[in-house]
Design a protein around this motif. Structure first.
Motif, short mmCIF file in Angstrom:
data_model
loop_
_atom_site.label_atom_id
_atom_site.label_comp_id
_atom_site.label_asym_id
_atom_site.label_seq_id
_atom_site.Cartn_x
_atom_site.Cartn_y
_atom_site.Cartn_z
N ALA A 171 0.85 -1.18 0.00
CA ALA A 171 0.00 0.00 0.00
C ALA A 171 0.89 1.23 0.00
O ALA A 171 1.80 1.33 0.83
CB ALA A 171 -0.90 0.00 1.22
N LEU A 172 0.66 2.11 -0.96
CA LEU A 172 1.36 3.39 -0.93
C LEU A 172 0.51 4.33 -0.07
O LEU A 172 -0.67 4.51 -0.32
CB LEU A 172 1.52 3.96 -2.35
N ALA A 178 -5.02 -0.85 4.43
CA ALA A 178 -3.91 -1.70 3.97
C ALA A 178 -3.99 -3.06 4.65
O ALA A 178 -3.79 -4.10 4.02
CB ALA A 178 -2.58 -1.02 4.28
N ASP A 179 -4.30 -3.05 5.91
CA ASP A 179 -4.41 -4.30 6.66
C ASP A 179 -5.53 -5.17 6.11
O ASP A 179 -5.40 -6.37 5.90
CB ASP A 179 -4.66 -3.98 8.13
N MET A 208 1.60 -6.81 2.08
CA MET A 208 2.80 -7.17 2.84
C MET A 208 3.45 -5.93 3.45
O MET A 208 3.95 -5.95 4.56
CB MET A 208 3.82 -7.84 1.92
N TYR A 209 3.49 -4.85 2.67
CA TYR A 209 4.19 -3.64 3.11
C TYR A 209 3.30 -2.41 2.96
O TYR A 209 2.44 -2.35 2.08
CB TYR A 209 5.45 -3.40 2.26
N ALA A 210 3.55 -1.43 3.82
CA ALA A 210 2.97 -0.11 3.64
C ALA A 210 4.13 0.86 3.46
O ALA A 210 5.08 0.83 4.24
CB ALA A 210 2.14 0.28 4.86
N LEU A 211 4.03 1.69 2.42
CA LEU A 211 5.08 2.67 2.14
C LEU A 211 4.56 4.04 2.52
O LEU A 211 3.68 4.58 1.84
CB LEU A 211 5.46 2.65 0.65
N ARG A 253 7.03 -0.17 5.94
CA ARG A 253 6.59 -0.92 7.12
C ARG A 253 6.15 -2.31 6.72
O ARG A 253 5.28 -2.50 5.87
CB ARG A 253 5.42 -0.18 7.77
N ASN A 254 6.79 -3.29 7.33
CA ASN A 254 6.37 -4.67 7.13
C ASN A 254 5.13 -4.91 7.98
O ASN A 254 5.19 -4.82 9.21
CB ASN A 254 7.51 -5.62 7.54
#
Length: 422
Positions: free
Chosen positions: A330-331, A372-373, A378-381, A396-397
């Motif tokens: 997720a950006l 995002a969750d 997998m990641y949030a930017l 963020r992982n």
RNA sequence: GUGGGUAUAGCUCAGUUGGUUAGAGCGCAGGAUUGUGGCUCCUGAGGCCGAGGGUUCAAAUCCCUUUACCCACCCCA
């Protein structure tokens, strides 16, 4: 639902997400399997001249008598929304002279069919079929190959408890004698048959064998069996097929009562029946129709085909399919400037697959992470004003909550790399 | 074409012998935490109670009509 809300017409059911994704998966598996066996797709018209179905399906059948969407167009031509696919494929086979360009033609189709029936579980007015036809091959090896292929499809989709029912209806050499024999048998018992079957005695006596009316079922006990009056060729064809199915380890039941609702079948006919589909338990059906191409004006050409009820197949396979894949990252922009900076990265990364999500709505960090969750990334930017001024993104992982920094300049490449690693 | 059942929030459903302003869970939005998700707590939005008519001081509730959906017969994939 508002008072004047316009809705779909009765029995015309639509496929919405996430169901539509599952449909695509099943359809892809069907296409892959069929193309592996050398079939090619035909995308045909859904509207045909009414005459096509009257001549192929048979004008004494229930489908043609009372289940077709037939109407006159503005030029007073009688048109019909196709109630099945085989007639159209045969029409196309003749119209485009497929038979002259190649000895064997293997064709498949996927699409909606239309029958005016009362909807119920597994039965709709617009429903979908996956079907295939093979032209130019008279050998029982072809029957066997196609049946095994269908069993493989069910296996691939983890569909269990589907049983193959098999019968032979004979050919023009042996069926007329059997018909006469059956006719006189039925005439003797005419009074105990239902009104439909009494009417069927003359035009379609075989159909009485398949009637579900209890009185009729009782009345046809002891009726002449088609497999006792098959000619030598038909008998060899059927026993040859059974032998091949035995060799392939495919279980089947010979069912001498099995008759198709369409008139064009000869020799082999079959149904795959599923136990847990309720009353509409035929998930696939078909057979051999060696006379139809000629009857519709083509050269004499043997043929074999089948159709699968898509909705019914989905009821059996739907919940066993792999879960939908999630986007990778997720950006998360905070503020207009960050959004603007992330946008080109977002569109570049999604060219081939859904790698990133990006909200355009300037939402709070909290709600973006929540989303995002839920999306299962997998990641949030995370990129806000602070990160912009330092030319970094926080990565963020989502599982470990570990946070690292990535340079903004190479963010697209870095994400690309992470994506391909997993 | 013939039966039976159902219809209340986006979804799944409560709603008593008719009685104030129609409820829950899930989902959605926001907050508790001015920039960090899941768990918890708080708040909010969202309903012509399928539609039309009738009975009544009063109807989601009773009556009639109608439509849609579901299931079965039939038919078939």
């Amino acid at each position: 639902m508002k008072k004047n809300q316009i809705k779909t017409v009765k029995g015309f059911n639509e496929v919405l997400p996430p169901e539509s994704f599952r449909w695509r998966m099943v359809e892809d598996k069907f296409r892959d399997l069929l193309e592996g066996y050398g079939f090619a797709e035909l995308r045909l018209a859904m509207l045909e001249s009414t005459e096509l179905f009257a001549r192929s399906i048979g004008d004494e059948t229930d489908i043609v008598e009372k289940e077709m969407y037939t109407f006159l167009d503005r030029s007073e031509r009688s048109l019909t929304l196709r109630p099945e696919g085989t007639a159209s494929v045969v029409r196309a086979f003749n119209q485009y002279s497929f038979g002259k360009t190649s000895e064997i033609n293997k064709l498949y189709y996927v699409g909606p069919m239309f029958r005016y029936e009362r909807p119920q579980k597994g039965r709709y007015r617009q429903f979908h079929q996956l079907g295939a036809e093979v032209f130019g091959e008279a050998s029982f090896y072809q029957d066997a190959e196609t049946l095994v292929m269908l069993a493989q499809l069910f296996h691939t989709l983890s569909v269990e408890g589907v049983i193959l029912h098999l019968n032979s209806l004979g050919c023009e050499a042996c069926r007329p004698a059997f018909r006469d024999q059956l006719k006189s048998f039925l005439l003797d018992r005419q009074t105990s048959l239902c009104s439909d079957c009494q009417r069927r005695i003359q035009e379609n006596p075989l159909r009485a064998l398949d009637c579900k009316n209890p009185a009729c079922r009782e009345a046809v006990v002891g009726a002449p069996q088609i497999n006792e009056s098959l000619c030598d060729d038909c008998r060899d064809h059927f026993s040859g097929l059974c032998g091949l199915l035995d060799d392939a380890g495919l279980d089947y039941q010979v069912n001498s009562q099995l008759v198709r609702g369409l008139d064009y079948y000869t020799r082999t006919t079959f149904e795959f029946l599923a136990g847990d589909l309720g009353a509409q338990n035929a998930v696939a059906a078909g057979g051999r129709y060696d006379r139809l191409v000629e009857e519709l004006g083509g050269k004499p050409t043997p043929a074999f085909g089948f159709a699968i009820g898509f909705e019914r197949l989905m009821m059996l396979a739907g919940d066993k399919l792999a879960p939908l894949s999630s986007p990778f990252a997720a950006l998360v922009p905070l503020g207009e400037a960050a959004l603007r900076r992330l946008f080109p990265i977002h569109v570049n990364l999604n060219r081939d697959a859904q790698v990133t999500t990006l909200s355009f709505q300037q939402k709070s960090l909290k709600s973006q992470l929540k989303k995002a969750d839920k999306d299962g990334v997998m990641y949030a930017l995370i990129v806000g004003p602070d990160e912009l001024s330092q030319e970094i993104a926080i990565c963020r992982n989502m599982r470990t909550k570990e946070q690292t920094q990535l340079p903004l300049r190479n963010l697209e490449e870095a994400l690309q790399e992470l994506y391909h690693e997993c």
